[in-house]
Structure formats: structure tokens, C-alpha cells
Design a protein around this motif. Sequence first.
Motif, PDB file in Angstrom:
ATOM      1  N   MET A  52      47.877  36.759  35.266  1.00 38.21           N
ATOM      2  CA  MET A  52      47.370  37.851  34.448  1.00 38.21           C
ATOM      3  C   MET A  52      45.869  38.039  34.619  1.00 38.21           C
ATOM      4  SD  MET A  52      48.461  40.188  32.484  1.00 38.21           S
ATOM      5  CE  MET A  52      47.412  41.507  31.891  1.00 38.21           C
ATOM      6  N   GLU A  53      45.162  36.975  34.877  1.00 33.75           N
ATOM      7  CA  GLU A  53      43.708  37.056  35.001  1.00 33.75           C
ATOM      8  C   GLU A  53      43.271  37.835  36.241  1.00 33.75           C
ATOM      9  OE1 GLU A  53      42.455  32.765  32.972  1.00 33.75           O
ATOM     10  OE2 GLU A  53      42.593  32.988  35.155  1.00 33.75           O
ATOM     11  N   VAL A  54      43.998  37.660  37.321  1.00 30.92           N
ATOM     12  CA  VAL A  54      43.580  38.250  38.597  1.00 30.92           C
ATOM     13  C   VAL A  54      43.796  39.765  38.564  1.00 30.92           C
ATOM     14  CG1 VAL A  54      43.946  38.272  41.089  1.00 30.92           C
ATOM     15  CG2 VAL A  54      44.087  36.121  39.820  1.00 30.92           C
ATOM     16  N   VAL A  55      42.768  40.514  38.938  1.00 32.59           N
ATOM     17  CA  VAL A  55      42.867  41.977  38.935  1.00 32.59           C
ATOM     18  C   VAL A  55      43.420  42.459  40.265  1.00 32.59           C
ATOM     19  CG1 VAL A  55      40.986  42.233  37.274  1.00 32.59           C
ATOM     20  CG2 VAL A  55      40.473  42.225  39.729  1.00 32.59           C
ATOM     21  N   ASP A  56      43.826  43.727  40.304  1.00 30.61           N
ATOM     22  CA  ASP A  56      44.507  44.257  41.487  1.00 30.61           C
ATOM     23  C   ASP A  56      43.632  44.227  42.737  1.00 30.61           C
ATOM     24  OD1 ASP A  56      46.765  44.667  40.074  1.00 30.61           O
ATOM     25  OD2 ASP A  56      46.616  46.848  39.959  1.00 30.61           O
ATOM     26  N   GLY A  57      42.343  44.488  42.574  1.00 30.33           N
ATOM     27  CA  GLY A  57      41.474  44.450  43.737  1.00 30.33           C
ATOM     28  C   GLY A  57      41.476  43.088  44.408  1.00 30.33           C
ATOM     29  N   GLU A  58      41.588  42.024  43.596  1.00 33.59           N
ATOM     30  CA  GLU A  58      41.635  40.679  44.148  1.00 33.59           C
ATOM     31  C   GLU A  58      42.993  40.406  44.795  1.00 33.59           C
ATOM     32  OE1 GLU A  58      39.988  36.750  44.840  1.00 33.59           O
ATOM     33  OE2 GLU A  58      39.160  38.743  44.437  1.00 33.59           O
ATOM     34  N   TYR A  59      44.077  40.878  44.155  1.00 30.46           N
ATOM     35  CA  TYR A  59      45.400  40.715  44.768  1.00 30.46           C
ATOM     36  C   TYR A  59      45.449  41.395  46.139  1.00 30.46           C
ATOM     37  CZ  TYR A  59      47.810  38.603  40.769  1.00 30.46           C
ATOM     38  OH  TYR A  59      48.225  37.741  39.792  1.00 30.46           O
ATOM     39  N   GLN A  60      44.805  42.535  46.244  1.00 30.46           N
ATOM     40  CA  GLN A  60      44.776  43.228  47.533  1.00 30.46           C
ATOM     41  C   GLN A  60      44.030  42.399  48.569  1.00 30.46           C
ATOM     42  OE1 GLN A  60      42.816  46.995  47.403  1.00 30.46           O
ATOM     43  NE2 GLN A  60      43.699  47.720  49.316  1.00 30.46           N
ATOM     44  N   LYS A  61      42.972  41.739  48.131  1.00 29.35           N
ATOM     45  CA  LYS A  61      42.194  40.887  49.033  1.00 29.35           C
ATOM     46  C   LYS A  61      43.033  39.731  49.560  1.00 29.35           C
ATOM     47  CE  LYS A  61      38.283  39.034  50.673  1.00 29.35           C
ATOM     48  NZ  LYS A  61      37.468  39.623  51.750  1.00 29.35           N
ATOM     49  N   TYR A  62      43.906  39.172  48.707  1.00 31.31           N
ATOM     50  CA  TYR A  62      44.736  38.049  49.134  1.00 31.31           C
ATOM     51  C   TYR A  62      45.595  38.404  50.346  1.00 31.31           C
ATOM     52  CZ  TYR A  62      43.664  35.931  44.557  1.00 31.31           C
ATOM     53  OH  TYR A  62      43.035  35.413  43.466  1.00 31.31           O
ATOM     54  N   VAL A  63      45.997  39.664  50.448  1.00 30.35           N
ATOM     55  CA  VAL A  63      46.892  40.079  51.534  1.00 30.35           C
ATOM     56  C   VAL A  63      46.239  39.888  52.893  1.00 30.35           C
ATOM     57  CG1 VAL A  63      48.150  42.043  52.525  1.00 30.35           C
ATOM     58  CG2 VAL A  63      48.089  41.718  50.041  1.00 30.35           C
ATOM     59  N   VAL A  64      44.949  40.119  52.975  1.00 26.30           N
ATOM     60  CA  VAL A  64      44.276  40.106  54.272  1.00 26.30           C
ATOM     61  C   VAL A  64      43.432  38.854  54.492  1.00 26.30           C
ATOM     62  CG1 VAL A  64      44.198  42.617  54.317  1.00 26.30           C
ATOM     63  CG2 VAL A  64      42.242  41.361  53.413  1.00 26.30           C
ATOM     64  N   ALA A  65      43.213  38.042  53.441  1.00 25.95           N
ATOM     65  CA  ALA A  65      42.245  36.948  53.541  1.00 25.95           C
ATOM     66  C   ALA A  65      42.855  35.638  54.039  1.00 25.95           C
ATOM     67  CB  ALA A  65      41.565  36.719  52.193  1.00 25.95           C
ATOM     68  N   GLY A  66      44.175  35.487  53.964  1.00 27.96           N
ATOM     69  CA  GLY A  66      44.794  34.274  54.484  1.00 27.96           C
ATOM     70  C   GLY A  66      45.101  33.232  53.430  1.00 27.96           C
ATOM     71  N   GLY A  67      45.900  32.240  53.837  1.00 25.25           N
ATOM     72  CA  GLY A  67      46.402  31.240  52.907  1.00 25.25           C
ATOM     73  C   GLY A  67      45.331  30.358  52.291  1.00 25.25           C
ATOM     74  N   GLU A  68      44.333  29.955  53.076  1.00 21.30           N
ATOM     75  CA  GLU A  68      43.281  29.093  52.533  1.00 21.30           C
ATOM     76  C   GLU A  68      42.516  29.801  51.424  1.00 21.30           C
ATOM     77  OE1 GLU A  68      41.055  26.081  51.510  1.00 21.30           O
ATOM     78  OE2 GLU A  68      42.722  25.964  52.935  1.00 21.30           O
ATOM     79  N   TYR A  69      42.294  31.115  51.604  1.00 20.01           N
ATOM     80  CA  TYR A  69      41.598  31.906  50.576  1.00 20.01           C
ATOM     81  C   TYR A  69      42.440  31.960  49.301  1.00 20.01           C
ATOM     82  CZ  TYR A  69      38.975  35.798  48.495  1.00 20.01           C
ATOM     83  OH  TYR A  69      38.231  36.575  47.655  1.00 20.01           O
ATOM     84  N   ILE A  70      43.752  32.164  49.459  1.00 19.61           N
ATOM     85  CA  ILE A  70      44.640  32.209  48.295  1.00 19.61           C
ATOM     86  C   ILE A  70      44.627  30.864  47.567  1.00 19.61           C
ATOM     87  CG2 ILE A  70      47.042  32.475  47.565  1.00 19.61           C
ATOM     88  CD1 ILE A  70      47.419  34.330  50.010  1.00 19.61           C
ATOM     89  N   ARG A  71      44.687  29.779  48.329  1.00 19.54           N
ATOM     90  CA  ARG A  71      44.670  28.448  47.725  1.00 19.54           C
ATOM     91  C   ARG A  71      43.372  28.251  46.912  1.00 19.54           C
ATOM     92  NH1 ARG A  71      47.492  24.086  49.273  1.00 19.54           N
ATOM     93  NH2 ARG A  71      47.950  25.034  51.296  1.00 19.54           N
ATOM     94  N   SER A  72      42.267  28.635  47.520  1.00 20.78           N
ATOM     95  CA  SER A  72      40.973  28.399  46.884  1.00 20.78           C
ATOM     96  C   SER A  72      40.731  29.321  45.699  1.00 20.78           C
ATOM     97  CB  SER A  72      39.867  28.583  47.928  1.00 20.78           C
ATOM     98  OG  SER A  72      38.596  28.580  47.328  1.00 20.78           O
ATOM     99  N   LYS A  73      40.982  30.627  45.894  1.00 22.43           N
ATOM    100  CA  LYS A  73      40.599  31.606  44.882  1.00 22.43           C
ATOM    101  C   LYS A  73      41.641  31.791  43.785  1.00 22.43           C
ATOM    102  CE  LYS A  73      36.670  32.734  46.750  1.00 22.43           C
ATOM    103  NZ  LYS A  73      35.378  32.449  46.071  1.00 22.43           N
ATOM    104  N   PHE A  74      42.925  31.743  44.156  1.00 18.68           N
ATOM    105  CA  PHE A  74      43.950  31.960  43.132  1.00 18.68           C
ATOM    106  C   PHE A  74      44.298  30.656  42.426  1.00 18.68           C
ATOM    107  CE2 PHE A  74      48.390  32.200  41.697  1.00 18.68           C
ATOM    108  CZ  PHE A  74      48.320  33.309  40.864  1.00 18.68           C
ATOM    109  N   PHE A  75      44.769  29.691  43.182  1.00 16.54           N
ATOM    110  CA  PHE A  75      45.190  28.428  42.567  1.00 16.54           C
ATOM    111  C   PHE A  75      43.996  27.524  42.220  1.00 16.54           C
ATOM    112  CE2 PHE A  75      48.858  29.794  45.077  1.00 16.54           C
ATOM    113  CZ  PHE A  75      49.873  29.701  44.139  1.00 16.54           C
ATOM    114  N   GLY A  76      42.914  27.661  42.965  1.00 15.29           N
ATOM    115  CA  GLY A  76      41.815  26.721  42.832  1.00 15.29           C
ATOM    116  C   GLY A  76      41.004  26.849  41.567  1.00 15.29           C
ATOM    117  N   LYS A  77      41.190  27.912  40.809  1.00 11.30           N
ATOM    118  CA  LYS A  77      40.408  28.032  39.572  1.00 11.30           C
ATOM    119  C   LYS A  77      40.731  26.905  38.606  1.00 11.30           C
ATOM    120  CE  LYS A  77      39.172  31.078  35.753  1.00 11.30           C
ATOM    121  NZ  LYS A  77      39.294  32.406  35.124  1.00 11.30           N
TER     122      LYS A  77
END
Length: 898
Positions: A324-349
Motif C-alpha cells: 500500500m505504501e508504494v505509489v504507482d510511479g515506483e511500481y512502474q520503475k520496478y518493471v524496468v529496474a531489475g530484481g536487485e532494485y526490487i529487492r532493495s527498494k520494495f522489500f528492503g525498507k
Amino acid sequence: MASADVTPNSPIPNDVDPTETAEWLESLDYVLESKGPERVSELLAALEAAAVRNGVDLPFTATTPYVNTIPRSEQPAYPGDRELERRIKSYVRWNAMAMVTRANRDPASPGGHISTFASSATLYEVAQNHFFKGRGEDGYSGDQVYYQGHAAPGMYSRAFLEGRLDEQNLVNFRRELSEGGGLSSYPHPWLMPDFWEFPTVSMGLAPIMAIYQARFNEYLTDRGIKDCSKKHVWAFLGDGECDEPETLGAISLASREKLENLVFVINCNLQRLDGPVRGNSKIIQELEGTFRGAGWNVIKVIWGGDWDPYVESDDDGLLARRMMEVVDGEYQKYVVAGGEYIRSKFFGKYPELLERVKNLSNEKLERMRRGGHDPEKVFAAYQRAITQKNGKPTVVIAKTIKGYGLGEAGEGRNMTHNNKKLNEDELREFRSRFGIPISDEKVAEAPFYKPPADSPEMKYLKERREALGGSVPARNSAPVPMEVPTLADFQKTLDKKINGKTISTTMAFVRLLEDLLRDKQIGKYIVPIVPDESRTFGMEGLFRQVGIYAHAGQLYEPVDADQIAYYKEAQDGQLLEEGITEAGSMSSFNAAGTAYSSHGVNMIPMFIYYSMFGFQRVGDLIWAAADMRAKGFLIGGTAGRTTLNGEGLQHQDGHSLVNAIAFPTVRAYDPAYGYEIAVIVMHGLKKLYAENETAIYYLMVENENVPMPEMPEGVEEGIIRGMYKLRSVDSSGDHRVQLFGSGSILHGVLDAQQILAEKYGVASDVWSVTSYNELRRDAVEVERWNMLNPTSPKKKCYIEEALEGAEGPCIAASDYIRALPEQVAAWCPGGLFALGTDGMGRSESREALRRHFEVDKEFIVIGTLYKLAKTGKLEMSVVDGAINDLGVDRDKVFALYA
């Protein structure tokens, strides 16, 4: 008390008593397991009521957590062959992409859209394999589907696999005039009358038309005309499209009318053309709140099956909170940024979340699907949508990735949905990702691919569509014969009701309508439509005669129950009284006007409205009506710039007839008498329903009471073709003119005729011009023939034939802007001088308005004398004297700028 940002084991940030919170949640779990969700709802409602009574300010939310509405435990078993369906979907994807790519390699470069269908392929393919009902043996039994316009290449691609389109058709995408036949850019029934049923790419129109289509299906069922109870209406939309006011403006009608037959599917790929739809918030949550607040069932399909284990084990709600915290602009970024970015930015908080995915590779994190790309999730949503009979329409809100599968060429990127070209590497990547059996040597050519006819994929594809009743989209273009009454059948009653009476043309039309509704041949098929002001148009008598349609009937005693024309609602009511919505009324017109192709029954819509609020307000929907080959009658009530006195500037229409010029299927008329209306309407019935022409008849009717004479002999053809000679007056002078009048201004023209003869010795012929538009269309058509056949005997258009031998110039006056009559000037042998109502309206009296706009009898006389003087027939001093004699202020402000 814990001071950390998140209290362990509590879904509440900074929880002051996590133990108490846990006890409440355990109690909730106990009730849910022992007594079920209904009991939970009852208890929560009781708690909420008690809190309100005690003055607690409860937080309001119309949304649910950012997870799937249907958990895995409630998903039905998937009935199809997942592997075969995956391969079929891949072929559809490839051919759609290849079609657009090849089109843009053509020197014409006609454009095309890849990204929209790439994001929605699963949404469509699950429906194609398991839900969309075809038209069946009778040709009219299927579902009605409003496809997202930019996804059209996907529909063409599937039709190619089904054998309904050939390779040349795909080569000619967006080149309809090319040899071998082409395909229209978007869904256009006008261009592809056997394929597309509804035009949808004018953003925002599909939703409102789908809503009123679903309601019209209920109307047909409730009135016993056609059983549509097994049909569903599907509307596929984009999340960016929901910014259009029309998209969400009518959704409350769907719940109010209990349209269980309606399903919206919103493809939330989070991206418009230029960037995120809601970059700083969440469009899915916004849409959920809007639809839930309007009384719809909302089914969110956000996360694919890869996420299920993590959602199900989210006992502390921490994952749901992060989602719920993550906004759509960030979800869009996850699509192109790769798995390490998702691990760090989404789960890593939160370290706890990071721990939960420690065993997942970066590649796996990157490949975890959105819900709209998971067939099982989509199937579960659709299945619930069509089986959940709780008196509500349903919206499926599915999260997808724009350009899914296009890789570096556009997957999830900020670029237009008409991403056009893929280079060779991108084509090869696409080919490999989706397993298309095309060699490396051929892939750069972007060839189309169709498996052998006896392949498992082709057999499965055809078997599924046969089981569902045939291919979709499809439109039945077969004519539906219908006997209609003639003018002679109504002549006696019309003579009694209209002739010799002093009434308005609006009332003349209403009296004709009353008789038509009683007709045994066509009466029950007429659909009167009005946006609220029935009494303004004198239609209140229809309340009792045919009733106002209400799916639930009338659940109250109306305040005017003791009156003859009381407000009568009924489940089998015939009149559609739509409330204050011309857009909704026009959507009903479109549904009724295409019933012949959708349902195999001719319905006759007659939509009467304030003329100012027609073409100017809902011109886009009228254009859609033309595109979808709708038939029927538009009645511009209280028409004319000066005829509607009192209401003022925003009500006085002096230009809709000019607007109507642009609509090829609209035949526009400005009748002055009741008999002209009767001739036009009866002719329209014959052309549209007996001879199966595709057109919309547009009649202007006014609210000024005028004497209604009997119809002269032999004028029917002239009324329909646009003009006929009404009256001739001779004089002792040497000059003669041709006076053109229309609508209410015709009566001023007749008065001017007398003044010209008696005071200035000018003879004249008065013509009732019922349609300048029809005159011009005929003239242009004849002119074109003459141009293309220069050595053949020249043809004459109707206006030339009518004016043959007529003396003098033509002077035209109407209640519309000068451009209306000026369009026929080239075919008036003596030239034409036009008077009109250019400018903004006023309240005022009709007399004052006509003087202000310079269309009263005095200005018609002055205009006539001026035209004669310009041609050398009179001295200008005669015009100067007439200005003084007739009391005209030559220094008055020009109405155009007043």
C-alpha cells in the motif's frame, strides 16, 4: 511501548497496545472460522454504529487492502488447457506486434499500437477461451463487447488465426483502401460492418454506452420484446481512460438499475501516453473507491500466483502495508529496474520483508507477475463477475504492465501506447520469450505465423469458440425487414389533430408520436427518449399512455397521482426518461438504434431534447451513432435562436443545423408546419425500417404557436428533398424575387412577401426550405458527377430543377446562422442573399429578438430590396427610403458582436 516505525506483530503503525490489538484480531479470526464472513460483517457494522453513537470520529475508507479480492483459497479450478492457451496467446501477441511493425516499415507509415494489447492479452484471451459468448445459430444471442480501441491489433490477430482474416488484411492494417482489403485503425463498424459492433476509441464513450446498452437489454426483456437475460455486456477500458468524465459519470445508474449483466474490465497498466496515470498515488485504489461508492462489486486482480505464498503468510500485515505504501510511479520503475532494485527498494525498507525473500533470485523477483498477466487470477475474477448475482454490476480492476513482453522496446516505459517498431534484436527477444517457431533468418522480416490447421492449438482455439457460440467480435449486418405505416394511414387523424389548429411544431410532433405509439405495426417498437423535460415538450400525456420505464416498477405513490398525466413508472414502461443527461440519453439512442444488428429486432428511437444541448453537447456520441450504423430520429426541441424566447443565451440554438452538416448519416430538417413533420417522419420510417437504409433523421421543432394549414397537393417530394414552392404573390411592378423561409421564420417571410408586393411593387415566390443540408448534398453529388463525366449531358441538381424558370435573386431567412443557407448559393441562378442569427442569444421577446438578429419581416424586405439594387434592378435610394419607412435603426449594433 515500542518506538520503532513499525510495531512487530501489529498492523497498526506505532501501536500503543499491540497485545490488545492481537486479542481483537484473534477474536475476529475465531468468528470468521466458526460463523463465517456474514457474521463478521454484522459484528463490524454493530461496532461501527456504536462508535458513531458515542461520538467517535471514524476514518472513512471506500477501499480494501492492496491485495487480490479473491484469495487463492477461493479460486475455482481453471477449466482449460493452460499450455495450449499460452501458446495460442503467444501467437496472437506475435501477429499483433508483427502487423504494427510491418505497417510502419511501409512508406505510408500509417501507425499502430502495440503496447496496449501487449498489456491486456491475458485479459482478452481468457475471455475468448471461456467467457465471451458468440452470436450463436440465430446470429443475435451473444454477449456484447466493447473492446479497448487501442487493443484492436490483438483482435485482428486472433481473427487471423481463426481464419476470418487473411494475411493480406493484416498487411493492409490501417490501409482500408488498399488492394485486397484492409483493417481499420480501431473498432469502426462503419468501415468493417461484419466485424466490429461498437466504436470505442473516442475515449470515455465506451463505458457510458456499455452502461446504457446493458440497461436497454433489460428494457427489451422487461417489455417482452426480446429475452436478453442470458447476455452480458463487457466493457474493456484503460486506467488513463478513466480520467474522461464520461467514463465514470454514469456508473451510479448501473447500480441503481441493478445491472447484473454488466462487467467492466479496467486494464491498469499505470501509464498514460506521457507518464504514470497516478504517479504519486494509486489508480487501482482510487477506482475501487469510486466504484464501491457507486454500489458496484469490485474485484481487484493485482498480484499473480507467484505472490500467493507471501500474501498468505503475511500474518502481521507488513507485506500488505508495504504494497500500500508504494505509489504507482515506483511500481512502474520496478518493471524496468531489475530484481536487485526490487529487492532493495520494495522489500528492503523493512528487514522482516527482506528476510522473507532471501531465497529468491533477482531473476525470480523480476519475473513475479502482476495479476492481469495470470490466467488463473483473471479466470477467477471473470467467473465471479458473471455468477455473483447480488443485484450489482461488477468491475474487474486488473494490474498489468504496459508493453508487456516488448523488453527494451517499451515494457513499462514512459512512451506512447503507439510504440511502433521493434529492431531485429528486439524481435528476436520477443520471439524467444514467447516461443514463436520462427527462425533467426526470418525473424527480422516480422512474418506472420499461423500453426497448421490440424495442430492442437488450432483445434483447441476453434473448439473453444464453437462451444461459446462463434467468433467475436462479430456484427450481424443482415437486414431486418419491417412493415411500416404510410402517411395515408394517419392522414385523417392528423388532419383532425393538427390542421387548422394554432400550435407549435413541437406539439405537432408530439401528436404524431402519440398516434405512432398506438399503431399496431410499429407502436411497441418505438422508444421515446427524453432527458427530463417531458413536460416542457408537451409529452406528459405519454406518462399515462405508455409509462416511464423503471426496472423496479413504481415503489411510491407520485405526488400528482390525482392528475390525468401523473408521473407513472412501470417495469414495462416504454418512455425512457433519463434525467438530466443528454449523454446518457444519446447512449440509449445508440443502443436502441442498433438493436437491429445486436438483437435482430428493429427498435425506433425518437430522442427529443433541447436542440442547443444536442450536437453541441453530445456530438461525439452522435458521431459514434453514425459509426455504429444507428437508425432513428433526433428531435431538436425548442429550436431556433429567436423562437425560444425567455430562456436566453445558452438555450437558444442557431447553429446545430450547421453542425449537422459534418455528420454523413444525419439528414437534417427545419420544418415549419405539422404536415411537413408528418411527411419527414413517415418517409424516415420507410427508408430506415422498410428499405433498411442507415441514417438518422434530425428534425428541428419549435415552441411558437402558429396556424397549421392543410398540406398542399404534390409537395411531398419537395419536403423530403429540401424545398417546395409554398405561395406566389404577383404585383404591378417589374421585379420578382425568390424568398426562402424555414421553421418559424417562414411566417415572417410570408409577411415580408405581402409588404414587398403592396409597398414596393415586388412580386415573389415563397419557398419553404425544409433542408438546406439535403439540398447541398444533392447539389454536390450532381456536381461531382458532372466533373467526372465532362462530355456527357450535364445533370441538374434538385435546387436547379426547382428554380428553373424562376425570376430574380434568392433571399433566404432562417432562425440559424447565415452559413446554413449560404451553402446552396452556388446553385441559385439569380444569386443568394442570406439573413441569419449570427451572434449570442438574449432572453427578450420574439419580436425584439428577430429585430436584434435582423431576421424579422422588415429586414427581409430591406434585404430583398438591397439585393435587387445590387443587381441593378433598383436604385439604392429605394433601399434607403425603405429603411426609414420600416422604422429600422441603421446604427444598431451588429448582432454578431453584441
